[in-house]
Scaffold this motif. Structure first.
Motif, PDB file in Angstrom:
ATOM      1  N   ARG A  96       0.828  -1.211   0.000  1.00  0.00           N
ATOM      2  CA  ARG A  96       0.000   0.000   0.000  1.00  0.00           C
ATOM      3  C   ARG A  96       0.860   1.258   0.000  1.00  0.00           C
ATOM      4  O   ARG A  96       0.547   2.231  -0.694  1.00  0.00           O
ATOM      5  N   LYS A  97       1.945   1.238   0.774  1.00  0.00           N
ATOM      6  CA  LYS A  97       2.814   2.406   0.835  1.00  0.00           C
ATOM      7  C   LYS A  97       3.515   2.642  -0.496  1.00  0.00           C
ATOM      8  O   LYS A  97       3.644   3.789  -0.952  1.00  0.00           O
ATOM      9  N   VAL A  98       3.953   1.559  -1.147  1.00  0.00           N
ATOM     10  CA  VAL A  98       4.579   1.690  -2.460  1.00  0.00           C
ATOM     11  C   VAL A  98       3.598   2.309  -3.452  1.00  0.00           C
ATOM     12  O   VAL A  98       3.933   3.242  -4.197  1.00  0.00           O
ATOM     13  N   GLN A  99       2.370   1.798  -3.472  1.00  0.00           N
ATOM     14  CA  GLN A  99       1.363   2.315  -4.399  1.00  0.00           C
ATOM     15  C   GLN A  99       1.049   3.775  -4.119  1.00  0.00           C
ATOM     16  O   GLN A  99       0.904   4.579  -5.048  1.00  0.00           O
ATOM     17  N   ASP A 100       0.958   4.137  -2.844  1.00  0.00           N
ATOM     18  CA  ASP A 100       0.689   5.533  -2.488  1.00  0.00           C
ATOM     19  C   ASP A 100       1.815   6.447  -2.953  1.00  0.00           C
ATOM     20  O   ASP A 100       1.570   7.543  -3.479  1.00  0.00           O
ATOM     21  N   ASP A 101       3.062   6.003  -2.751  1.00  0.00           N
ATOM     22  CA  ASP A 101       4.210   6.826  -3.149  1.00  0.00           C
ATOM     23  C   ASP A 101       4.262   7.008  -4.663  1.00  0.00           C
ATOM     24  O   ASP A 101       4.581   8.099  -5.160  1.00  0.00           O
ATOM     25  N   VAL A 102       3.978   5.935  -5.408  1.00  0.00           N
ATOM     26  CA  VAL A 102       3.995   6.038  -6.869  1.00  0.00           C
ATOM     27  C   VAL A 102       2.934   7.017  -7.351  1.00  0.00           C
ATOM     28  O   VAL A 102       3.180   7.847  -8.227  1.00  0.00           O
ATOM     29  N   LYS A 103       1.750   6.950  -6.759  1.00  0.00           N
ATOM     30  CA  LYS A 103       0.687   7.884  -7.150  1.00  0.00           C
ATOM     31  C   LYS A 103       1.051   9.320  -6.781  1.00  0.00           C
ATOM     32  O   LYS A 103       0.762  10.268  -7.514  1.00  0.00           O
ATOM     33  N   ARG A 104       1.701   9.488  -5.631  1.00  0.00           N
ATOM     34  CA  ARG A 104       1.984  10.831  -5.117  1.00  0.00           C
ATOM     35  C   ARG A 104       3.211  11.456  -5.765  1.00  0.00           C
ATOM     36  O   ARG A 104       3.235  12.651  -6.051  1.00  0.00           O
ATOM     37  N   THR A 105       4.258  10.644  -6.002  1.00  0.00           N
ATOM     38  CA  THR A 105       5.532  11.193  -6.465  1.00  0.00           C
ATOM     39  C   THR A 105       5.960  10.682  -7.835  1.00  0.00           C
ATOM     40  O   THR A 105       6.911  11.199  -8.409  1.00  0.00           O
ATOM     41  N   GLY A 106       5.268   9.653  -8.350  1.00  0.00           N
ATOM     42  CA  GLY A 106       5.663   9.065  -9.624  1.00  0.00           C
ATOM     43  C   GLY A 106       6.721   8.008  -9.510  1.00  0.00           C
ATOM     44  O   GLY A 106       7.132   7.410 -10.508  1.00  0.00           O
TER      45      GLY A 106
END
Length: 353
Positions: free
Chosen positions: A327-337
């Protein structure tokens, strides 16, 4: 479109590339962006080679020497190759034929939600620059879904059985390698400890079938953007086209394909469990201008609620589950690319050190 025209099999990657190129140029005031792949002369290297026959049929000294060599490669490279792995060449060739048939389906058919339970992905739908674009398509298939009756294989009825055989064979390789690497760090499942890694079985792992179409914009395009894997171990079978590169001593190194070898790489979870003894190394695929590339990867993953654990205390990482990590990986990708990964789970963040 003329009535006689064949339906397109390739996803609209060129359209995505051109749209992102225009966007990058606008942001830079009309100046072309730096190449996405940051291509420079890259040295081709053969990965450390491990003969698994030494691990499974040698005497105690031979097994220890093999496990030590594997642990050294996992620490210094994060990648190695294995031979005598008992995944038959004929089976892998059959997998490649089935994979080619799958990817030759019309793009509209591949994109349908029903095909292989909607596991198809192409490019990076959320990409906002060329540095985030992967020139590739893939089917990310949970092992639990392979035998499900509601999984639509269309006209590819033979694909199901071949995928299951490949998954079973690669699973045995992953379990053998993971157990040896864990034992080299002092984990003794025979001494009453649970089998390593905990929470991994045929319902939690994945196969990914990859295709990298020939790219007219190569070599300035990623086939797959730089990343680390979020699992314990990855077992990879690639063809002879090449294109896989990994970071070694702060430089990109091209992996020389070998037809009788499988590639093994350490994932983020194993790095965390090993207290950073084993390295989850950044890697990428570079696009090829003339030839398509096919590969199949097996990902050794636990269930989402499984704690990752540690080989011993003190650990630099706070306790976390695989689900939290994903979940944290997915959130970071959405937020920062981009993925941040393990630094998010350090007991003391790099900012605080």
């Amino acid at each position: 479109m003329p009535a006689f025209a064949e339906p397109a099999i390739d996803p609209p990657l060129a359209d995505s590339y051109r749209a992102l190129l225009r966007s990058d140029q606008l942001r830079r005031g009309g100046i072309a962006p730096a190449p996405a792949s940051e291509s420079v002369a890259v040295l081709e290297r053969a990965l450390p080679m491990i003969d698994l026959k030494r691990l499974t049929s040698g005497d105690a000294g031979e097994r220890k020497a093999c496990a030590d060599a594997m642990a050294t490669a996992a620490s210094e490279w994060g990648f190695f190759q294995v031979i005598n792995h008992d995944v038959g060449r004929e089976l892998l060739e059959e997998m490649r034929r089935e994979q080619a048939r799958l990817f030759r389906l019309p793009f509209d058919t591949k994109e349908k939600a029903g095909l292989l339970n909607g596991s198809y992905r192409w490019g990076n739908p959320t990409a906002t620059s060329l540095r985030h674009l992967s020139w590739s398509e893939a089917f990310h298939v949970p092992l639990a879904s392979i035998s499900r009756e509601d999984c639509d294989y269309g006209k590819l009825s033979s694909l199901r059985g071949v995928m299951q055989e490949v998954a079973d064979a690669m699973s045995r390789v992953a379990d053998t390698v993971a157990a040896a690497l864990a034992e080299d760090l002092g984990h003794d499942a025979g001494g009453g400890e649970p089998a390593f890694p905990a929470g991994c079985d045929g319902t939690t792992c994945f196969l990914r079938l990859n295709r990298y179409p020939a790219c007219p914009f190569a070599p300035d395009t990623f086939g797959l953007v730089p990343h680390t894997d979020s699992d314990f171990l990855t077992i990879l079978c690639q063809d002879q086209v090449g294109g896989l590169q990994l970071m070694k001593d702060s430089r990109w190194v091209a992996v020389k394909p070998r037809s009788d070898a499988l590639i093994v790489n350490i994932g983020d979870l194993f790095q965390a469990w090993s207290n950073n003894r084993y390295k989850s190394v950044e890697h990428k695929v570079v696009a090829n201008a003339k030839a398509e590339r096919l590969s199949v990867a097996y990902f050794l993953c636990p269930s989402y609620d499984s704690p990752v654990g540690t080989c011993g205390e003190p650990s630099p990482y706070r306790p976390f589950t695989f689900g939290e990590y994903r979940r944290k990986v997915q959130d970071d990708v959405k937020r920062t690319g981009k993925k941040i990964g393990l630094p998010n789970f350090l007991k003391q963040s790099p900012v605080d050190v």
